[in-house]
Design a protein around this motif. Structure first.
Motif, PDB file in Angstrom:
ATOM      1  N   LEU A   3     -18.175  -4.347  44.744  1.00 51.42           N
ATOM      2  CA  LEU A   3     -18.080  -3.492  45.930  1.00 51.42           C
ATOM      3  C   LEU A   3     -19.002  -2.287  45.816  1.00 51.42           C
ATOM      4  O   LEU A   3     -19.585  -1.844  46.811  1.00 51.42           O
ATOM      5  N   GLU A   4     -19.160  -1.785  44.592  1.00 51.23           N
ATOM      6  CA  GLU A   4     -20.084  -0.671  44.379  1.00 51.23           C
ATOM      7  C   GLU A   4     -21.527  -1.139  44.585  1.00 51.23           C
ATOM      8  O   GLU A   4     -22.329  -0.447  45.219  1.00 51.23           O
ATOM      9  N   ALA A   5     -21.843  -2.338  44.079  1.00 53.61           N
ATOM     10  CA  ALA A   5     -23.193  -2.889  44.262  1.00 53.61           C
ATOM     11  C   ALA A   5     -23.500  -3.132  45.738  1.00 53.61           C
ATOM     12  O   ALA A   5     -24.653  -3.016  46.164  1.00 53.61           O
ATOM     13  N   LEU A   6     -22.468  -3.427  46.518  1.00 53.36           N
ATOM     14  CA  LEU A   6     -22.632  -3.620  47.962  1.00 53.36           C
ATOM     15  C   LEU A   6     -22.761  -2.290  48.707  1.00 53.36           C
ATOM     16  O   LEU A   6     -23.024  -2.270  49.906  1.00 53.36           O
ATOM     17  N   GLY A   7     -22.554  -1.187  47.997  1.00 53.98           N
ATOM     18  CA  GLY A   7     -22.672   0.133  48.604  1.00 53.98           C
ATOM     19  C   GLY A   7     -21.445   0.559  49.395  1.00 53.98           C
ATOM     20  O   GLY A   7     -21.525   1.476  50.206  1.00 53.98           O
ATOM     21  N   LEU A   8     -20.298  -0.075  49.142  1.00 55.00           N
ATOM     22  CA  LEU A   8     -19.082   0.226  49.896  1.00 55.00           C
ATOM     23  C   LEU A   8     -18.187   1.251  49.213  1.00 55.00           C
ATOM     24  O   LEU A   8     -17.384   1.904  49.879  1.00 55.00           O
ATOM     25  N   ILE A   9     -18.320   1.386  47.899  1.00 54.12           N
ATOM     26  CA  ILE A   9     -17.494   2.334  47.142  1.00 54.12           C
ATOM     27  C   ILE A   9     -18.346   3.017  46.084  1.00 54.12           C
ATOM     28  O   ILE A   9     -19.443   2.571  45.768  1.00 54.12           O
ATOM     29  N   THR A  10     -17.782   4.101  45.545  1.00 56.65           N
ATOM     30  CA  THR A  10     -18.350   4.726  44.349  1.00 56.65           C
ATOM     31  C   THR A  10     -17.243   4.806  43.311  1.00 56.65           C
ATOM     32  O   THR A  10     -16.061   4.947  43.658  1.00 56.65           O
ATOM     33  N   ARG A  11     -17.629   4.690  42.076  1.00 59.78           N
ATOM     34  CA  ARG A  11     -16.692   4.854  40.957  1.00 59.78           C
ATOM     35  C   ARG A  11     -17.185   6.004  40.102  1.00 59.78           C
ATOM     36  O   ARG A  11     -18.341   6.018  39.686  1.00 59.78           O
ATOM     37  N   THR A  12     -16.306   6.959  39.853  1.00 55.09           N
ATOM     38  CA  THR A  12     -16.671   8.114  39.029  1.00 55.09           C
ATOM     39  C   THR A  12     -15.516   8.450  38.095  1.00 55.09           C
ATOM     40  O   THR A  12     -14.350   8.165  38.413  1.00 55.09           O
ATOM     41  N   ARG A  13     -15.849   9.047  36.981  1.00 51.42           N
ATOM     42  CA  ARG A  13     -14.805   9.513  36.058  1.00 51.42           C
ATOM     43  C   ARG A  13     -13.988  10.600  36.735  1.00 51.42           C
ATOM     44  O   ARG A  13     -14.533  11.483  37.399  1.00 51.42           O
ATOM     45  N   SER A  14     -12.690  10.539  36.547  1.00 50.46           N
ATOM     46  CA  SER A  14     -11.805  11.542  37.122  1.00 50.46           C
ATOM     47  C   SER A  14     -12.054  12.894  36.465  1.00 50.46           C
ATOM     48  O   SER A  14     -12.227  12.976  35.246  1.00 50.46           O
ATOM     49  N   VAL A  15     -12.080  13.935  37.271  1.00 56.67           N
ATOM     50  CA  VAL A  15     -12.258  15.288  36.757  1.00 56.67           C
ATOM     51  C   VAL A  15     -10.993  15.728  36.012  1.00 56.67           C
ATOM     52  O   VAL A  15     -11.069  16.398  34.986  1.00 56.67           O
ATOM     53  N   SER A  16      -9.839  15.318  36.510  1.00 66.44           N
ATOM     54  CA  SER A  16      -8.578  15.755  35.914  1.00 66.44           C
ATOM     55  C   SER A  16      -8.161  14.926  34.701  1.00 66.44           C
ATOM     56  O   SER A  16      -7.371  15.385  33.878  1.00 66.44           O
ATOM     57  N   ASP A  17      -8.688  13.693  34.563  1.00 64.65           N
ATOM     58  CA  ASP A  17      -8.337  12.824  33.435  1.00 64.65           C
ATOM     59  C   ASP A  17      -9.540  11.948  33.130  1.00 64.65           C
ATOM     60  O   ASP A  17      -9.797  10.972  33.830  1.00 64.65           O
ATOM     61  N   GLU A  18     -10.268  12.290  32.078  1.00 66.57           N
ATOM     62  CA  GLU A  18     -11.510  11.576  31.775  1.00 66.57           C
ATOM     63  C   GLU A  18     -11.296  10.108  31.454  1.00 66.57           C
ATOM     64  O   GLU A  18     -12.232   9.317  31.471  1.00 66.57           O
ATOM     65  N   ALA A  46      -9.474   8.161  33.307  1.00 65.51           N
ATOM     66  CA  ALA A  46      -9.275   7.495  34.598  1.00 65.51           C
ATOM     67  C   ALA A  46     -10.580   7.405  35.378  1.00 65.51           C
ATOM     68  O   ALA A  46     -11.455   8.257  35.250  1.00 65.51           O
ATOM     69  N   MET A  47     -10.654   6.357  36.189  1.00 62.25           N
ATOM     70  CA  MET A  47     -11.822   6.155  37.053  1.00 62.25           C
ATOM     71  C   MET A  47     -11.362   6.297  38.498  1.00 62.25           C
ATOM     72  O   MET A  47     -10.408   5.654  38.926  1.00 62.25           O
ATOM     73  N   ASP A  48     -12.042   7.193  39.241  1.00 60.14           N
ATOM     74  CA  ASP A  48     -11.749   7.392  40.661  1.00 60.14           C
ATOM     75  C   ASP A  48     -12.616   6.455  41.496  1.00 60.14           C
ATOM     76  O   ASP A  48     -13.793   6.250  41.199  1.00 60.14           O
ATOM     77  N   VAL A  49     -12.015   5.927  42.551  1.00 60.34           N
ATOM     78  CA  VAL A  49     -12.730   5.028  43.458  1.00 60.34           C
ATOM     79  C   VAL A  49     -12.673   5.632  44.859  1.00 60.34           C
ATOM     80  O   VAL A  49     -11.595   5.929  45.365  1.00 60.34           O
ATOM     81  N   SER A  50     -13.838   5.817  45.453  1.00 61.00           N
ATOM     82  CA  SER A  50     -13.942   6.397  46.795  1.00 61.00           C
ATOM     83  C   SER A  50     -14.774   5.494  47.687  1.00 61.00           C
ATOM     84  O   SER A  50     -15.667   4.792  47.217  1.00 61.00           O
ATOM     85  N   LEU A  51     -14.491   5.561  48.971  1.00 60.33           N
ATOM     86  CA  LEU A  51     -15.292   4.846  49.953  1.00 60.33           C
ATOM     87  C   LEU A  51     -16.599   5.594  50.205  1.00 60.33           C
ATOM     88  O   LEU A  51     -16.619   6.823  50.234  1.00 60.33           O
TER      89      LEU A  51
END
Length: 164
Positions: free
Chosen positions: A88-103, A105-110
């Protein structure tokens, strides 16, 4: 619970709930497949997007979902979910980033494209209902029953070995 009729073979294939569910699962996914193709999504990816669209619509703070939250919502383990998220990230639909509050965890956003894809996806539920040829009230009743069965199975320990 009532006893089975002694004249009915309890192992007859046509009386097995698991068999009916397995056939229904394959048939319903076959209905979704051509509807999802123009969106570039598989059915599991569509479920991930549904979870993200739900969050996007309901959380005005814009807080992303964590991989763990998505896995929990979809009753999947992270190992199954991770390749879907990469695609989904390769399709450009989401981004995955390390959580600021818990390194850990991985945050997923549209992304904007992921948000915009929802408009096209709005056509899918009515198309599925039309292709199934079943009334909305019947589908709502089926959904209620399946949800009840899923809760009971999960309460009984189903899927515990699948999610670590």
């Amino acid at each position: 619970m009532t006893a089975l009729d002694e004249r009915v073979d309890p192992l007859a294939l046509e009386h097995q709930v698991c068999f009916a569910l397995a056939i229904t699962h394959r048939a319903v996914l076959a209905i979704y497949r051509p509807l999802l193709e123009p969106l570039g999504l598989t059915h599991p990816q569509y479920l991930v997007m549904l979870a993200l669209w739900d969050r996007h619509r309901s959380d005005e703070s814009g807080r992303p979902l964590t991989v763990k939250e998505i896995a929990s919502a979809l009753q999947l383990d992270s190992a199954t979910l991770s390749p879907m998220l990469k695609r989904l990230e390769a399709l450009g639909l989401i981004t995955r980033t390390r959580s600021v509050s818990d390194e850990r965890a991985m945050d997923v956003s549209l992304t904007k494209a992921g948000i915009n894809l929802r408009r096209k996806a709005l056509k899918i539920p009515p198309a599925v209902i039309e292709r199934l040829g079943v009334g909305l009230d019947e589908l709502e009743h089926l959904h209620t029953m399946l949800t009840r069965i899923n809760r009971a199975a999960l309460a009984g320990g189903a899927l515990e070995g699948d999610r670590a």
